[in-house]
Design an enzyme around this catalytic site. Structure first.
Site, short mmCIF file in Angstrom:
data_model
loop_
_atom_site.label_atom_id
_atom_site.label_comp_id
_atom_site.label_asym_id
_atom_site.label_seq_id
_atom_site.Cartn_x
_atom_site.Cartn_y
_atom_site.Cartn_z
N SER A 1 0.79 -1.13 0.05
CA SER A 1 -0.03 0.07 0.01
C SER A 1 0.78 1.10 -0.16
CB SER A 1 -1.04 -0.26 1.13
OG SER A 1 -1.86 1.01 1.13
N ASP B 1 -2.26 6.29 -3.64
CA ASP B 1 -1.33 5.56 -2.60
C ASP B 1 -0.77 4.31 -3.48
OD1 ASP B 1 -3.67 3.79 -2.43
OD2 ASP B 1 -2.91 3.10 -0.41
N ASP C 1 -1.18 1.41 -3.85
CA ASP C 1 -2.16 0.31 -4.62
C ASP C 1 -3.42 0.68 -4.93
OD1 ASP C 1 -3.00 0.23 -1.83
OD2 ASP C 1 -3.62 -1.54 -1.78
N ASP D 1 -5.96 2.11 -3.53
CA ASP D 1 -7.48 2.07 -2.82
C ASP D 1 -7.94 3.51 -2.48
OD1 ASP D 1 -5.60 1.76 -0.75
OD2 ASP D 1 -6.35 0.00 -0.22
MG MG Z 1 -3.62 1.50 0.05
#
Ligand code: MG
Length: 450
Positions: A101, A242, A244, A246
């Protein structure tokens, strides 16, 4: 809503397992997670990863563990976590995302996804961990080992799913700058916005696990190039993800960073105006969300800190017959239940583009309309967090206390949260009020008395 099992997880934190490559994190551990996961969910498991340099090695280890346990593995390659979650919900029995992340490049980790696209809950994670620790896993014989298929092309379905949430070409002519931070959203968010009619400029748009442009955490300091590009192109706003994707954070048309609580509030209000229902968020979220939800006639429900609790609480309320409009965290991780039950940075960028375009206002004036609150935070180190919590209980015994996660204390004009870290010996203190001095006084009152 509290899940009492959270304290028992050892390997997994609130968002999966994470560690530094070569220290806590290595292919052996990931292969063990893979065989334990394959034993628990025999079926078709999708594997994806972000752009970290260690991603291919860990993804190969995950695939090996799953295949050896007898699962069929679908390799989805590099894609955002919410894209993997969406595709798992549509097609597969489970998923594993190799990502750390927002952590720096030396980190990597695993998020485990259930067949409904949500991250694995505490109870099942504890079962998974016990298989990892005990080695109680299936090793299939030569006739039963799994098959590997590459279905990287399915990322197109995720892009279409988001675009289909909005009227066709709703943002025709809106200029937007996207900063995926060399991460997986480089192949999703610009394309989503383009198909909605936006003119898109992309920076840090090439996959690169050394993160040459900025670190995976989209901090205001890291977004200088985004701000500059927004100003240079006359864009309506800039959006950054960020590592990844999400989460999504925004800078306004002048290049100024907009606090995540403000963007959460803007989108919560926009969603709730169209579609009344509950708003679900952790106890650490600003009161601005509650205030704006209430303006639209919506109630706010509080959960433990962690997007997984928000997502699962949203599902539970829907199963119980309630209408749930929106969910999210004050870090830019927002959940649009009409799309899916997980944080989705691409969907957040798309919803913001729609809001700005259809409002006919600048994003900074929309942000200025959000009531201003001041939240102050402090970390207090302690090896005896239980003792600190008892002190808070007696110190604030005449006030309204809520123990959903740590102790949430409410005054008529302010609130505070005293919350032990799940993994390290410290307590976080949050205090918020519309009056900055009041927030500061409460922080001081708590810190000096604990
Ligand atoms: Mg994330």
């Amino acid at each position: 809503m509290k899940d009492n099992n959270s304290a028992k997880k050892e390997l997994f934190g609130t968002n999966g397992v994470r560690g530094i490559i070569g220290k806590e994190m290595n292919p052996e551990l990931v292969m063990k997670i893979g065989s334990a996961l394959g034993t628990m969910i025999p079926g078709k498991i999708a594997v994806g990863r972000d752009t970290r340099t260690s991603g291919e090695a860990l993804s190969a280890a995950m695939r090996a563990g799953l295949l050896a346990s007898g699962c069929d593995v679908i390799d989805l390659g590099i894609l955002p976590t919410p894209a993997l979650q969406y595709l798992v919900r549509e097609h597969y029995d489970g998923g594993a995302m190799i990502t750390a992340s927002h952590n720096p490049p030396e980190y990597n980790g695993v998020k485990v996804i259930e067949s409904d696209g949500t991250e694995m809950g505490d109870e099942r994670t504890i079962q998974l961990e016990s298989r990892i620790f005990s080695g109680d896993v299936t090793i299939a014989d030569w006739k039963s080992v799994g098959r590997l298929t590459d279905e990287n092309h399915r990322i197109e379905e995720y892009i279409k799913a988001i675009v289909s949430q909005f009227p066709e070409k709703i943002c025709r002519g809106l200029t937007v700058v996207v900063d995926p931070g060399s991460g997986p959203a480089a192949v999703t968010t610009p394309e989503i916005l383009r198909r909605m009619g936006c003119q898109v400029h992309t920076i840090n748009g090439r996959f690169d696990g050394s993160f040459p442009g900025r670190m995976p955490e989209p901090t205001p300091e890291g977004l200088a190039l985004l701000s500059e590009t927004v100003r240079a192109t006359g864009a309506a706003f800039g959006v950054a993800h960020d590592g990844d994707a999400d989460r999504a954070v925004f800078v306004d048309e002048k290049g100024v960073f907009i606090s995540e609580n403000v963007t959460f509030a803007m989108l919560a209000e926009s969603v709730c105006r169209k579609n009344r229902g509950l708003v679900v968020t952790p106890v650490s979220t600003s009161d601005v969300i509650k205030e704006l939800a209430a303006r639209c006639g919506c109630d706010t429900i509080y959960t433990q800190v962690g997007s997984i609790y928000v997502a699962r609480t949203m599902r539970k309320y829907i199963e119980d017959g309630h209408s749930v409009a929106f969910g999210g965290e004050g870090n830019g991780g927002l959940i649009f239940p009409k799309h899916q039950f997980c944080r989705d940075g691409g969907m957040t960028a798309a919803a913001m583009a729609e809001l700005v375009f259809t409002s006919d206002k600048t994003i900074s004036s929309l942000a200025d309309e959000i009531p201003s609150y001041t939240m102050v935070k402090e970390k207090v180190y302690s090896n005896n967090t239980d003792e600190i919590l008892s002190k808070v209980r007696s110190l604030c015994s005449d006030l309204q206390l809520d123990e959903t996660d740590g102790i949430h204390i409410r005054w008529s004009d302010a609130w505070a949260l005293v919350r032990p870290s799940g993994t390290e010996p410290f307590i976080r203190i949050y205090a918020e009020s519309k009056n900055p001095k009041r927030a500061e006084d409460i922080r001081e009152f708590l810190v000096s008395n604990l």
